[in-house]
Design an enzyme around this catalytic site. Structure first.
Site, PDB file in Angstrom:
ATOM      1  CG  HIS A  37       0.874  -2.327  -0.299  1.00  0.00           C
ATOM      2  ND1 HIS A  37       0.486  -3.618  -0.002  1.00  0.00           N
ATOM      3  CD2 HIS A  37      -0.190  -1.549   0.019  1.00  0.00           C
ATOM      4  CE1 HIS A  37      -0.744  -3.614   0.462  1.00  0.00           C
ATOM      5  NE2 HIS A  37      -1.187  -2.364   0.494  1.00  0.00           N
ATOM      6  CD  GLU A  40      -3.635  -1.081  -2.348  1.00  0.00           C
ATOM      7  OE1 GLU A  40      -4.871  -1.026  -2.388  1.00  0.00           O
ATOM      8  OE2 GLU A  40      -3.004  -1.534  -1.371  1.00  0.00           O
ATOM      9  CG  HIS A  85       8.646  12.736   1.646  1.00  0.00           C
ATOM     10  ND1 HIS A  85       8.792  13.555   2.742  1.00  0.00           N
ATOM     11  CD2 HIS A  85       9.702  11.893   1.667  1.00  0.00           C
ATOM     12  CE1 HIS A  85       9.889  13.220   3.384  1.00  0.00           C
ATOM     13  NE2 HIS A  85      10.466  12.211   2.756  1.00  0.00           N
ATOM     14  CD  GLU A 142      13.675  13.225   0.929  1.00  0.00           C
ATOM     15  OE1 GLU A 142      14.579  13.972   1.334  1.00  0.00           O
ATOM     16  OE2 GLU A 142      13.002  12.490   1.690  1.00  0.00           O
TER      17      GLU A 142
END
Length: 177
Positions: A49, A100, A118, A166
């Site tokens: 994550h 998260e 990003h 993105e």
């Protein structure tokens, strides 16, 4: 320096019954580096994550689920340490990595700094994705179109806390969905 480091490392290692200290220092360093590198090419390792600190957990959950179409995978509260977590994604681990969302109680905003870039999401059609995101109230910060100097179609949106996302059209994962 390389020779000294290689020799020091070699003293603790044995390869095929031969002490690495007996080998050429450069060969030794390359062997140690290759063994160390193999730890990170382990098929059992994967990205789990990415954590984002958010100023309003429900607002962020709503954005990622209602605007980007992710699922709320799980949520937890930690009153002793004054924070809440929510994990969102298109599919939970182990299928895909998750995001998260961390809310530290009482902190309504964060300084973005200049190190964050990003998150990228693969989409079948970036133009359609932008239209759907705008219709759901999302903020498209760069309309879909070819990347400068290339032909890949991308777009950018931002979440309620200003994190950039993105959208990349035609990625393998998006096309196989």
């Amino acid at each position: 320096m390389l020779g000294a480091v290689a020799q020091a490392m070699a003293q603790a290692l044995v390869a095929d019954g031969q002490a690495l200290a007996e080998l050429n220092p450069v060969h030794c360093a390359m062997t140690v580096a290759a063994n160390f590198s193999s730890l990170f090419h382990n098929p059992l390792m994967r990205l789990l994550h990415t954590m984002l600190r958010v100023g309003n957990l429900q607002r962020s959950i709503d954005f990622y689920t209602q605007v980007l179409g992710m699922q709320l995978l799980r949520r937890s509260e930690n009153p002793d340490y004054r924070y809440s977590l929510a994990f969102v994604g298109y599919e939970g681990n182990p299928g895909q990595a998750e995001i998260e969302l961390t809310y530290n109680w009482g902190t309504e905003s964060y300084d973005m700094g200049n190190a964050y870039g990003h998150i990228a999401l693969g989409v079948p059609d970036a133009y359609t994705a932008c239209e759907k995101i705008k219709a759901a109230g999302g903020n498209v910060t760069r309309e879909a179109g070819p990347v400068k100097g290339g032909s890949t179609v991308i777009a950018f949106v931002s979440d309620p806390d200003g994190y950039k996302i993105e959208l990349i059209q035609g990625t393998e994962a998006a096309l196989n969905a």
